[in-house]
Design a protein around this motif. Sequence first.
Motif, PDB file in Angstrom:
ATOM      1  N   LEU A 287     -12.492   5.429  -6.118  1.00  0.00           N
ATOM      2  CA  LEU A 287     -11.551   4.325  -6.311  1.00  0.00           C
ATOM      3  C   LEU A 287     -12.242   2.967  -6.372  1.00  0.00           C
ATOM      4  O   LEU A 287     -11.591   1.932  -6.196  1.00  0.00           O
ATOM      5  N   ARG A 288     -13.535   2.955  -6.621  1.00  0.00           N
ATOM      6  CA  ARG A 288     -14.294   1.705  -6.590  1.00  0.00           C
ATOM      7  C   ARG A 288     -13.749   0.677  -7.565  1.00  0.00           C
ATOM      8  O   ARG A 288     -13.772  -0.522  -7.313  1.00  0.00           O
ATOM      9  N   ASP A 289     -13.242   1.112  -8.704  1.00  0.00           N
ATOM     10  CA  ASP A 289     -12.743   0.187  -9.720  1.00  0.00           C
ATOM     11  C   ASP A 289     -11.452  -0.513  -9.303  1.00  0.00           C
ATOM     12  O   ASP A 289     -11.065  -1.515  -9.910  1.00  0.00           O
ATOM     13  N   LEU A 290     -10.780  -0.004  -8.264  1.00  0.00           N
ATOM     14  CA  LEU A 290      -9.521  -0.608  -7.831  1.00  0.00           C
ATOM     15  C   LEU A 290      -9.729  -1.827  -6.941  1.00  0.00           C
ATOM     16  O   LEU A 290      -8.767  -2.515  -6.605  1.00  0.00           O
ATOM     17  N   ASP A 291     -10.960  -2.059  -6.506  1.00  0.00           N
ATOM     18  CA  ASP A 291     -11.305  -3.231  -5.701  1.00  0.00           C
ATOM     19  C   ASP A 291     -10.434  -3.291  -4.440  1.00  0.00           C
ATOM     20  O   ASP A 291     -10.352  -2.322  -3.699  1.00  0.00           O
ATOM     21  N   THR A 292      -9.737  -4.418  -4.207  1.00  0.00           N
ATOM     22  CA  THR A 292      -8.969  -4.591  -2.968  1.00  0.00           C
ATOM     23  C   THR A 292      -7.740  -3.687  -2.896  1.00  0.00           C
ATOM     24  O   THR A 292      -7.179  -3.504  -1.810  1.00  0.00           O
ATOM     25  N   PHE A 293      -7.317  -3.120  -4.012  1.00  0.00           N
ATOM     26  CA  PHE A 293      -6.155  -2.224  -3.985  1.00  0.00           C
ATOM     27  C   PHE A 293      -6.469  -0.928  -3.227  1.00  0.00           C
ATOM     28  O   PHE A 293      -5.563  -0.154  -2.926  1.00  0.00           O
ATOM     29  N   ARG A 294      -7.755  -0.715  -2.940  1.00  0.00           N
ATOM     30  CA  ARG A 294      -8.112   0.469  -2.163  1.00  0.00           C
ATOM     31  C   ARG A 294      -7.469   0.450  -0.786  1.00  0.00           C
ATOM     32  O   ARG A 294      -7.199   1.484  -0.191  1.00  0.00           O
ATOM     33  N   LEU A 295      -7.234  -0.764  -0.253  1.00  0.00           N
ATOM     34  CA  LEU A 295      -6.618  -0.874   1.068  1.00  0.00           C
ATOM     35  C   LEU A 295      -5.236  -0.237   1.080  1.00  0.00           C
ATOM     36  O   LEU A 295      -4.783   0.282   2.096  1.00  0.00           O
ATOM     37  N   LEU A 296      -4.540  -0.288  -0.060  1.00  0.00           N
ATOM     38  CA  LEU A 296      -3.229   0.372  -0.154  1.00  0.00           C
ATOM     39  C   LEU A 296      -3.381   1.884  -0.002  1.00  0.00           C
ATOM     40  O   LEU A 296      -2.548   2.536   0.633  1.00  0.00           O
ATOM     41  N   ILE A 297      -4.439   2.424  -0.596  1.00  0.00           N
ATOM     42  CA  ILE A 297      -4.690   3.860  -0.482  1.00  0.00           C
ATOM     43  C   ILE A 297      -5.004   4.219   0.968  1.00  0.00           C
ATOM     44  O   ILE A 297      -4.501   5.226   1.495  1.00  0.00           O
ATOM     45  N   TYR A 298      -5.827   3.401   1.628  1.00  0.00           N
ATOM     46  CA  TYR A 298      -6.141   3.659   3.041  1.00  0.00           C
ATOM     47  C   TYR A 298      -4.858   3.648   3.875  1.00  0.00           C
ATOM     48  O   TYR A 298      -4.646   4.514   4.736  1.00  0.00           O
ATOM     49  N   GLY A 299      -4.012   2.643   3.623  1.00  0.00           N
ATOM     50  CA  GLY A 299      -2.766   2.546   4.373  1.00  0.00           C
ATOM     51  C   GLY A 299      -1.868   3.746   4.158  1.00  0.00           C
ATOM     52  O   GLY A 299      -1.273   4.265   5.109  1.00  0.00           O
ATOM     53  N   ALA A 300      -1.793   4.204   2.902  1.00  0.00           N
ATOM     54  CA  ALA A 300      -0.971   5.381   2.605  1.00  0.00           C
ATOM     55  C   ALA A 300      -1.512   6.621   3.305  1.00  0.00           C
ATOM     56  O   ALA A 300      -0.741   7.443   3.828  1.00  0.00           O
ATOM     57  N   LEU A 301      -2.840   6.756   3.340  1.00  0.00           N
ATOM     58  CA  LEU A 301      -3.443   7.903   4.026  1.00  0.00           C
ATOM     59  C   LEU A 301      -3.168   7.873   5.518  1.00  0.00           C
ATOM     60  O   LEU A 301      -2.887   8.906   6.137  1.00  0.00           O
ATOM     61  N   ILE A 302      -3.249   6.682   6.102  1.00  0.00           N
ATOM     62  CA  ILE A 302      -2.985   6.545   7.534  1.00  0.00           C
ATOM     63  C   ILE A 302      -1.535   6.904   7.837  1.00  0.00           C
ATOM     64  O   ILE A 302      -1.233   7.645   8.788  1.00  0.00           O
ATOM     65  N   ILE A 303      -0.606   6.400   7.024  1.00  0.00           N
ATOM     66  CA  ILE A 303       0.815   6.701   7.232  1.00  0.00           C
ATOM     67  C   ILE A 303       1.065   8.198   7.079  1.00  0.00           C
ATOM     68  O   ILE A 303       1.784   8.812   7.891  1.00  0.00           O
ATOM     69  N   PHE A 304       0.475   8.803   6.046  1.00  0.00           N
ATOM     70  CA  PHE A 304       0.650  10.239   5.834  1.00  0.00           C
ATOM     71  C   PHE A 304       0.114  11.034   7.022  1.00  0.00           C
ATOM     72  O   PHE A 304       0.758  11.988   7.492  1.00  0.00           O
ATOM     73  N   SER A 305      -1.060  10.644   7.526  1.00  0.00           N
ATOM     74  CA  SER A 305      -1.659  11.361   8.652  1.00  0.00           C
ATOM     75  C   SER A 305      -0.818  11.243   9.911  1.00  0.00           C
ATOM     76  O   SER A 305      -0.597  12.226  10.624  1.00  0.00           O
ATOM     77  N   VAL A 306      -0.343  10.024  10.187  1.00  0.00           N
ATOM     78  CA  VAL A 306       0.450   9.807  11.398  1.00  0.00           C
ATOM     79  C   VAL A 306       1.765  10.583  11.334  1.00  0.00           C
ATOM     80  O   VAL A 306       2.228  11.141  12.336  1.00  0.00           O
ATOM     81  N   MET A 307       2.354  10.657  10.142  1.00  0.00           N
ATOM     82  CA  MET A 307       3.660  11.314  10.006  1.00  0.00           C
ATOM     83  C   MET A 307       3.555  12.834   9.998  1.00  0.00           C
ATOM     84  O   MET A 307       4.347  13.528  10.649  1.00  0.00           O
ATOM     85  N   PHE A 308       2.583  13.378   9.268  1.00  0.00           N
ATOM     86  CA  PHE A 308       2.543  14.825   9.053  1.00  0.00           C
ATOM     87  C   PHE A 308       1.394  15.531   9.775  1.00  0.00           C
ATOM     88  O   PHE A 308       1.487  16.716  10.079  1.00  0.00           O
ATOM     89  N   LEU A 309       0.289  14.809  10.017  1.00  0.00           N
ATOM     90  CA  LEU A 309      -0.845  15.390  10.738  1.00  0.00           C
ATOM     91  C   LEU A 309      -1.321  14.394  11.792  1.00  0.00           C
ATOM     92  O   LEU A 309      -2.390  13.794  11.671  1.00  0.00           O
ATOM     93  N   PRO A 310      -0.536  14.181  12.831  1.00  0.00           N
ATOM     94  CA  PRO A 310      -0.875  13.156  13.825  1.00  0.00           C
ATOM     95  C   PRO A 310      -2.205  13.396  14.538  1.00  0.00           C
ATOM     96  O   PRO A 310      -2.795  12.458  15.059  1.00  0.00           O
ATOM     97  N   ARG A 311      -2.674  14.629  14.538  1.00  0.00           N
ATOM     98  CA  ARG A 311      -3.964  14.931  15.177  1.00  0.00           C
ATOM     99  C   ARG A 311      -5.076  15.109  14.150  1.00  0.00           C
ATOM    100  O   ARG A 311      -6.175  15.518  14.506  1.00  0.00           O
ATOM    101  N   GLY A 312      -4.803  14.809  12.893  1.00  0.00           N
ATOM    102  CA  GLY A 312      -5.846  14.789  11.881  1.00  0.00           C
ATOM    103  C   GLY A 312      -6.016  16.088  11.127  1.00  0.00           C
ATOM    104  O   GLY A 312      -5.422  17.124  11.445  1.00  0.00           O
ATOM    105  N   LEU A 313      -6.860  16.010  10.077  1.00  0.00           N
ATOM    106  CA  LEU A 313      -7.088  17.161   9.214  1.00  0.00           C
ATOM    107  C   LEU A 313      -7.770  18.321   9.935  1.00  0.00           C
ATOM    108  O   LEU A 313      -7.600  19.471   9.537  1.00  0.00           O
ATOM    109  N   VAL A 314      -8.536  18.033  10.979  1.00  0.00           N
ATOM    110  CA  VAL A 314      -9.246  19.119  11.670  1.00  0.00           C
ATOM    111  C   VAL A 314      -8.291  20.051  12.401  1.00  0.00           C
ATOM    112  O   VAL A 314      -8.682  21.148  12.799  1.00  0.00           O
ATOM    113  N   THR A 315      -7.039  19.624  12.573  1.00  0.00           N
ATOM    114  CA  THR A 315      -6.061  20.484  13.258  1.00  0.00           C
ATOM    115  C   THR A 315      -5.123  21.164  12.269  1.00  0.00           C
ATOM    116  O   THR A 315      -4.147  21.774  12.687  1.00  0.00           O
ATOM    117  N   ILE A 316      -5.426  21.076  10.985  1.00  0.00           N
ATOM    118  CA  ILE A 316      -4.525  21.647   9.989  1.00  0.00           C
ATOM    119  C   ILE A 316      -4.430  23.168  10.118  1.00  0.00           C
ATOM    120  O   ILE A 316      -3.428  23.776   9.756  1.00  0.00           O
TER     121      ILE A 316
END
Length: 332
Positions: A287-316
């Motif tokens: 996602l290097r070409d997205l520049d600062t918009f990458r922060l939106l992706i990070y935020g979406a990943l954090i929200i997804f993890s907290v909602m569906f995998l609160p203990r992270g991918l290692v507990t899947i």
Amino acid sequence: MFEPLKALHWLSVLVVVAVMVGLPLVTQDTYLLHVLVLAMVFGVFASAWNFVTGFAGLKTFGHHAFFALGAYGSALIGINAGISPWVTIWLGGLIAAVAGLLIGLPVLRIRSMPHVAIVTLGFAEIVRITLSNLTEITRGELGLWGIPAFEGFTLPGIGEVSFSPADKMAYYYLALILLLLSMVVITALMRSKTGLSIIAMRDSDDAAESLGINLTRLKLLIFVVSSFLVGVAGAFYAHYISILTPTAVAGLDLMILIIAMVLVGGLSTLTGPLVGALILTILVELLRDLDTFRLLIYGALIIFSVMFLPRGLVTIGEFLPWRRRSADDEGT
């Protein structure tokens, strides 16, 4: 966490380490090794931050300050004093540890974790602004360049080991050694009596103090060890990348990236930050070409993890059907 590792666990660790050691022998693709080197550097950073926040429960959002101090400290000592990077990376870690001690003495006496988070974030911003304004020393946002590279050496039976931009293999193995050493330190601490005290403190400050645990001393120990590990990672990063800017090593987006790595991989787990570092480092490159918009992706990943995998991918694996059936069978 404190249960003895089973034979299957030891086998899994040995297999992963063997794969990582053998990978450069299979492929010497410069770009792939570069991405993996960055993943391991961020893996050290993420594991050290997880040690403070995930295991000890100290909410600090300013650890990127120690990364920057280690990076600039090692780089400036190497440039101005002519000392080898093999020495300065540890001095960079020591500088970060001293800074962690100085900021930790007043801050860690605060019982309110939100206040600790705000103060440490403010400290990191002070470090970034200072590095930006000391243009005569750091060259500010123009970038500190001329950082010396690691000197090569000869290994018996292997031959010449050289560190150059065109050959990433030596950097890869050095980053792997630093990653393994950091994991050994964190694992050893968490499996000792100190680790039990850390967990007790995270669960309840008052209960831990009633058991005779010196909370201030324990918090300082955790903070200093974590700061040292992050500082060493920053120092290695400086000599690997060969150019530094305050925004790159002390910017808030770096701390957001590390938090995302830990939350996506698995907070309060030993391997979660490493998994998160690998996934998000690859994602950053994609996602290097997205520049600062990458922060939106990070935020979406954090929200997804907290909602569906609160203990992270290692507990899947706990959510897989056959794992659940096995758990139900054991319960009956």
